[in-house]
Each structure stands twice: as structure tokens, then as C-alpha cells.
Design a protein around this motif. Structure first.
Motif, PDB file in Angstrom:
ATOM      1  N   GLY A 166       0.819  -1.131  -0.189  1.00 13.30           N
ATOM      2  CA  GLY A 166      -0.009   0.114   0.044  1.00 13.30           C
ATOM      3  C   GLY A 166       0.795   1.280   0.019  1.00 13.30           C
ATOM      4  N   TYR A 167       1.831   1.210  -0.716  1.00 16.86           N
ATOM      5  CA  TYR A 167       2.939   2.395  -0.557  1.00 16.86           C
ATOM      6  C   TYR A 167       2.113   3.814  -1.493  1.00 16.86           C
ATOM      7  N   PRO A 168       2.213   4.642  -0.642  1.00 20.16           N
ATOM      8  CA  PRO A 168       1.259   5.879  -0.996  1.00 20.16           C
ATOM      9  C   PRO A 168       1.904   6.503  -2.327  1.00 20.16           C
ATOM     10  N   GLY A 169       3.385   6.449  -2.583  1.00 22.30           N
ATOM     11  CA  GLY A 169       3.880   7.065  -3.697  1.00 22.30           C
ATOM     12  C   GLY A 169       4.008   6.042  -4.878  1.00 22.30           C
ATOM     13  N   ILE A 170       3.250   5.245  -5.064  1.00 25.95           N
ATOM     14  CA  ILE A 170       3.471   4.321  -6.002  1.00 25.95           C
ATOM     15  C   ILE A 170       3.135   4.907  -7.462  1.00 25.95           C
ATOM     16  N   GLU A 171       2.305   5.852  -7.748  1.00 26.67           N
ATOM     17  CA  GLU A 171       2.128   6.298  -8.910  1.00 26.67           C
ATOM     18  C   GLU A 171       3.249   7.175  -9.318  1.00 26.67           C
ATOM     19  N   ALA A 172       3.722   8.059  -8.437  1.00 26.34           N
ATOM     20  CA  ALA A 172       4.811   8.723  -8.889  1.00 26.34           C
ATOM     21  C   ALA A 172       6.250   7.906  -9.135  1.00 26.34           C
TER      22      ALA A 172
END
Length: 137
Positions: free
Chosen positions: A69-75
């Protein structure tokens, strides 16, 4: 600019570190083939292998991020796409030349080697720290 995988590049995630070692080895082989004045075909084959391996590696890294669930996945995915685009541009550059030129080697160092080192030391270490503190859901 040959790179050695050392402690400064370790993320603490064994799978990712092993894949980074392989990536760095491939980049070093690409640069070595350029310095040895090998034919264009060898450099193209090495770049194509690098593309295949980065696709495999980036998928593994992104899956790890999704599971945690890494919050910066899209970047992070966007950064991976930037790297893939740079490799494609290098292939195009190489196709237009007789073989690996000084400008090509300079572009490899800037767009591949430096990018990879920075990405591992900053972005991938942040991902590994997050994954370690947030086991898979």
C-alpha cells in the motif's frame, strides 16, 4: 563510469537488491562495450536486454509497493517510465550512428547510470523502508 554495488546502494530488501545488482552489472557491460569500441549491434543487444530486465524489475518493485500500500506508487511508476523512455531514446540515438559515440556514452552515463544511482539511493530506499514497516496486507 563503472558502478560498484556497495552498501550505499542497499535498500535492505534482498530481492530488490539482487535485481539492482543485475541492473548495475548490465549497465556496466553496456559502458564496457562502448569503451571497447564494439560494433553497434552489441550495444543495441545490451540496451534491449536492459529494457527487458528493467521491465521485469520494475514490475517486481511495483508489485511490492502495491502489496504494501505504498502511497507514492504512482509517482514511482512515472519515474520508471522516464527511465524506459530514456533507454528507448538511447536506442534511437544508436540507430542513427555508426556505433557508440562519445555523445552516446555521455548520454548513457547521464540518463542511465546517474538516474539509476539516484533512484536507488533515494526512491527505492524510501520504498524499502515503507515496505519493511508496512508488511503486505
Amino acid at each position: 563510469m563503472s558502478v560498484t554495488f556497495d552498501k550505499s546502494l542497499e535498500t535492505g530488501n534482498e530481492l530488490i537488491d539482487q535485481q539492482h545488482k543485475e541492473l548495475i552489472d548490465r549497465v556496466n557491460k553496456l559502458l564496457e562495450s562502448c569503451y571497447m569500441g564494439t560494433e553497434k549491434r552489441t550495444a543495441i543487444q545490451t540496451l534491449n536486454f536492459l529494457l527487458d530486465y528493467t521491465e521485469f524489475h520494475f514490475k517486481a518493485e511495483e508489485q511490492l509497493q502495491e502489496e504494501a500500500g505504498y502511497p507514492g506508487i504512482e509517482a514511482h511508476k512515472e519515474q520508471h517510465q522516464t527511465f524506459v523512455k530514456a533507454v528507448h531514446e538511447l536506442l534511437d540515438m544508436l540507430e542513427e550512428e555508426e556505433g557508440p559515440t562519445d555523445a552516446f556514452v555521455e548520454a548513457v552515463n547521464k540518463n542511465i547510470t546517474e538516474w539509476l544511482l539516484n533512484h536507488i539511493q533515494v526512491q527505492d530506499k524510501a520504498v524499502a523502508a515503507y515496505v519493511q514497516s508496512h508488511p503486505s496486507k
